[in-house]
Design an enzyme around this catalytic site. Structure first.
Site, PDB file in Angstrom:
ATOM      1  N   TYR A 132      26.153  14.565  21.654  1.00 54.96           N
ATOM      2  CA  TYR A 132      26.534  14.185  20.292  1.00 54.96           C
ATOM      3  C   TYR A 132      27.701  14.992  19.756  1.00 54.96           C
ATOM      4  O   TYR A 132      28.096  14.806  18.606  1.00 54.96           O
ATOM      5  CB  TYR A 132      25.328  14.312  19.357  1.00 54.96           C
ATOM      6  CG  TYR A 132      24.334  13.213  19.577  1.00 54.96           C
ATOM      7  CD1 TYR A 132      23.675  13.113  20.793  1.00 54.96           C
ATOM      8  CD2 TYR A 132      24.059  12.267  18.602  1.00 54.96           C
ATOM      9  CE1 TYR A 132      22.772  12.110  21.030  1.00 54.96           C
ATOM     10  CE2 TYR A 132      23.150  11.257  18.833  1.00 54.96           C
ATOM     11  CZ  TYR A 132      22.509  11.183  20.051  1.00 54.96           C
ATOM     12  OH  TYR A 132      21.614  10.184  20.288  1.00 54.96           O
ATOM     13  N   LYS A 170      15.951  17.884  31.643  1.00 54.81           N
ATOM     14  CA  LYS A 170      16.206  17.318  32.973  1.00 54.81           C
ATOM     15  C   LYS A 170      16.939  18.385  33.780  1.00 54.81           C
ATOM     16  O   LYS A 170      18.060  18.171  34.266  1.00 54.81           O
ATOM     17  CB  LYS A 170      17.038  16.037  32.795  1.00 54.81           C
ATOM     18  CG  LYS A 170      17.241  15.225  34.052  1.00 54.81           C
ATOM     19  CD  LYS A 170      16.057  14.364  34.410  1.00 54.81           C
ATOM     20  CE  LYS A 170      16.298  13.662  35.730  1.00 54.81           C
ATOM     21  NZ  LYS A 170      15.119  12.953  36.227  1.00 54.81           N
ATOM     22  N   ASP A 197      11.713  12.758  32.318  1.00 50.01           N
ATOM     23  CA  ASP A 197      11.330  11.373  32.668  1.00 50.01           C
ATOM     24  C   ASP A 197       9.816  11.222  32.740  1.00 50.01           C
ATOM     25  O   ASP A 197       9.243  10.345  32.083  1.00 50.01           O
ATOM     26  CB  ASP A 197      12.028  10.899  33.966  1.00 50.01           C
ATOM     27  CG  ASP A 197      12.114  11.976  35.035  1.00 50.01           C
ATOM     28  OD1 ASP A 197      11.464  13.023  34.862  1.00 50.01           O
ATOM     29  OD2 ASP A 197      12.814  11.769  36.032  1.00 50.01           O
ATOM     30  N   ASP A 233      16.510  12.016  20.184  1.00 55.22           N
ATOM     31  CA  ASP A 233      16.863  10.814  19.433  1.00 55.22           C
ATOM     32  C   ASP A 233      16.020   9.637  19.918  1.00 55.22           C
ATOM     33  O   ASP A 233      15.377   8.923  19.142  1.00 55.22           O
ATOM     34  CB  ASP A 233      18.365  10.536  19.634  1.00 55.22           C
ATOM     35  CG  ASP A 233      18.874   9.443  18.715  1.00 55.22           C
ATOM     36  OD1 ASP A 233      18.088   8.951  17.874  1.00 55.22           O
ATOM     37  OD2 ASP A 233      20.063   9.086  18.826  1.00 55.22           O
TER      38      ASP A 233
END
Ligand code: NAD
Length: 479
Positions: free
Chosen positions: A125, A172, A205, A229
């Site tokens: 972002y 991740k 995930d 988000d």
């Protein structure tokens, strides 16, 4: 009396703001409101930011901002006011409680009660994007140590204050070892300071899959911006409705509170909208202001109203609802219930959780020992044979550096690449010093000059550093 900036926004915004203010004022909120105009009208008057300088001054002066949803017009280069506000005001922490209200709101997850704490300022972002070749664009993912420390500490402090048992981190970092790796590392460091709170890390995930399937195993979950988000919407939705969730955006000086849903233009002006999301935002605001008794009174009256089956159209369900009401009637029902507690749902008791959060200012650590270990030249080249490119690029190095690897979108294609690997026109050529030579910036300039003379189209360079003796850049995949 605390002065609070309010913006009624667009679509259903004015109706849900009026309903929210009516409820909290009836409950005795010690606030005085100062209204500003933001959103569609301001955008369409030619201000692409959707907010005027005067309004910024008011927000900065009052420091507390209660905002109804706004409509961002499509196209035309209009900037999202939400993103701008969060970043301008340094609102680094986005807090979204997502709790099921079973059996009054239908949900597949009756036991769910989690809080998503999302980093709000950085990650992808940062919005730093470039087209570099005919075929490739990039977006920089920036993760900073202060960004990680602030959000992770916020999550643990919030858990401590709210007497929650566990903080989970989602990243991740098996793939993004530097960026997500830093977030995870800081999580582990700060978790040690809170031995009374359980901590754990999940790869995002499988963590996300688990959250969507068995949310009751989680409590507080902290994560970088993009993941937060997406997953905070998932979490709100699986409680039964996004229309019931509020969110707090907290910074060192200012804070903004809102509903998580948008301006629902099709529902505007019909006394249909559910004001609960913004009301939840307002309750978080009252808690933030230390008006916990008022917050508690409003929350309990709201829970009682939902238990009574007085529901707006979006949550109305023949099996549990008793009366379908409009925005105004819902607000009046909550006001009628002020002073009462829910019978089945767990009632709120905020005053016992009123200890302030300990959020020290970030202290910059001493600079590390930084050593230049090489350089990646990114090259725009329309060919397809890595060996051909390698032969050209090798000629650039003099007697101080040598080409050791070429990758294409991260995968090593030279030396010893696979002919099956698909290559686009964007190549990373990695140079390391020869033997015991210490590379300098002059060596990089020499490489760039040689590239210019040879008409090699270098689109960017990235220096390879070690910090305190540890190489701090990724290897090529397959290297
Ligand atoms: P939305 O959240 O406005 O609406 C999605 C669906 O939920 C619609 O069917 C709507 O009718 C329903 N809904 C939403 N809030 C409701 C409420 N309080 N009561 C009853 N039903 C409700 O999302 P969208 O349609 O994608 O976006 C509409 C506009 O809102 C867009 O311009 C978007 O940019 C903007 N938006 C603003 C914010 C914000 O200001 N924080 C957030 C998201 C979207």
């Amino acid at each position: 009396m605390t002065k609070v900036t309010i913006a009624k926004g667009d679509g259903i915004g004015p109706e849900i703001m009026d309903a929210t203010l009516k409820i909290i004022m009836a409950a005795g909120a010690q606030i005085e409101t100062e209204e500003i105009e933001v959103g569609e009208k301001v955008y369409l008057a030619g201000n692409t930011a959707g907010i005027s300088h005067e309004s910024w001054d008011i927000i900065r002066r009052n420091k507390i901002f209660l905002k109804a949803p706004i409509t961002t017009p499509q196209g035309g280069g209009y900037k999202s006011l939400n993103v701008t506000t969060r970043k301008f005001l340094g609102l680094y922490s986005n807090v979204r409680p997502c709790r099921s209200l079973h059996p009054f709101i239908s949900t597949k997850h009756p036991e769910m009660d989690i809080v998503i704490v999302r980093e709000n300022e950085e990650d992808l972002y940062a919005g730093i994007e470039h087209q570099q070749t005919d075929e490739v664009v990039q977006c920089l993912k920036l993760i900073s140590r202060p960004g990680c420390e602030k959000i992770v500490r916020y999550a643990f402090e919030y858990a401590k204050q709210q007497k929650r048992k566990k903080v989970t981190c989602f990243t991740k970092d098996n793939i993004m070892k530097q960026t997500d790796g830093l977030f995870h590392q800081v999580f582990d460091e700060i978790a040690k300071e809170y031995p009374e709170i359980e901590n754990e890390h999940w790869i995002i995930d499988i963590g996300a899959a688990k959250m969507a399937d068995t949310p009751e195993v989680f409590d507080v979950i902290v994560m970088p911006n993009l993941y937060g988000d997406v997953l905070s919407d998932v979490a709100a939705q699986i409680t039964g409705s996004v229309g019931l969730a509020g969110s707090a955006n907290i910074g060192e000086e200012c804070a903004m509170f809102e509903a998580i849903h948008g301006s629902a233009p099709r529902r505007a002006g019909q006394n249909l909208a559910n004001p609960s999301g913004l009301l939840q935002g307002a309750i978080m605001m009252l808690n933030h202001l230390g008006q916990t008794d008022v917050a508690e009174k409003v929350q309990n009256a709201w829970l009682k109203t939902l238990e009574d089956g007085i529901h707006t159209y979006d949550i109305y369900n023949d099996k549990v609802s008793k009366q379908k009401v409009g925005t105004k009637e819902f607000a009046d029902a909550v006001i009628q219930n002020l002073g009462q507690k829910p019978r089945v749902l767990k009632s709120a008791s905020y005053s016992e959780n009123a200890t302030p959060l300990y959020l020290p200012k970030y202290q910059r650590k001493p600079m590390g020992v930084k050593k230049l270990e090489g350089v990646d030249l990114f090259v725009h080249w329309p060919g397809t044979e890595p060996d051909v490119l390698a032969a050209e690029i090798k000629k650039l190095s003099g007697d101080r550096s040598e080409l050791i690897m070429i990758t294409n979108r991260g995968i090593k294609v030279w030396p010893d690449g696979f002919k099956e690997t698909f290559c686009t026109d964007h190549w990373r050529c990695r140079f390391k010093p020869k033997a015991d030579i210490s590379l300098s910036k002059e060596d990089i300039l020499a490489l760039l000059s040689a590239a210019t003379v040879a008409s090699v189209d270098v689109i960017k360079t990235e220096n390879l550093y070690s910090f305190d003796g540890k190489s701090a850049y990724s290897l090529g995949q397959g290297q």
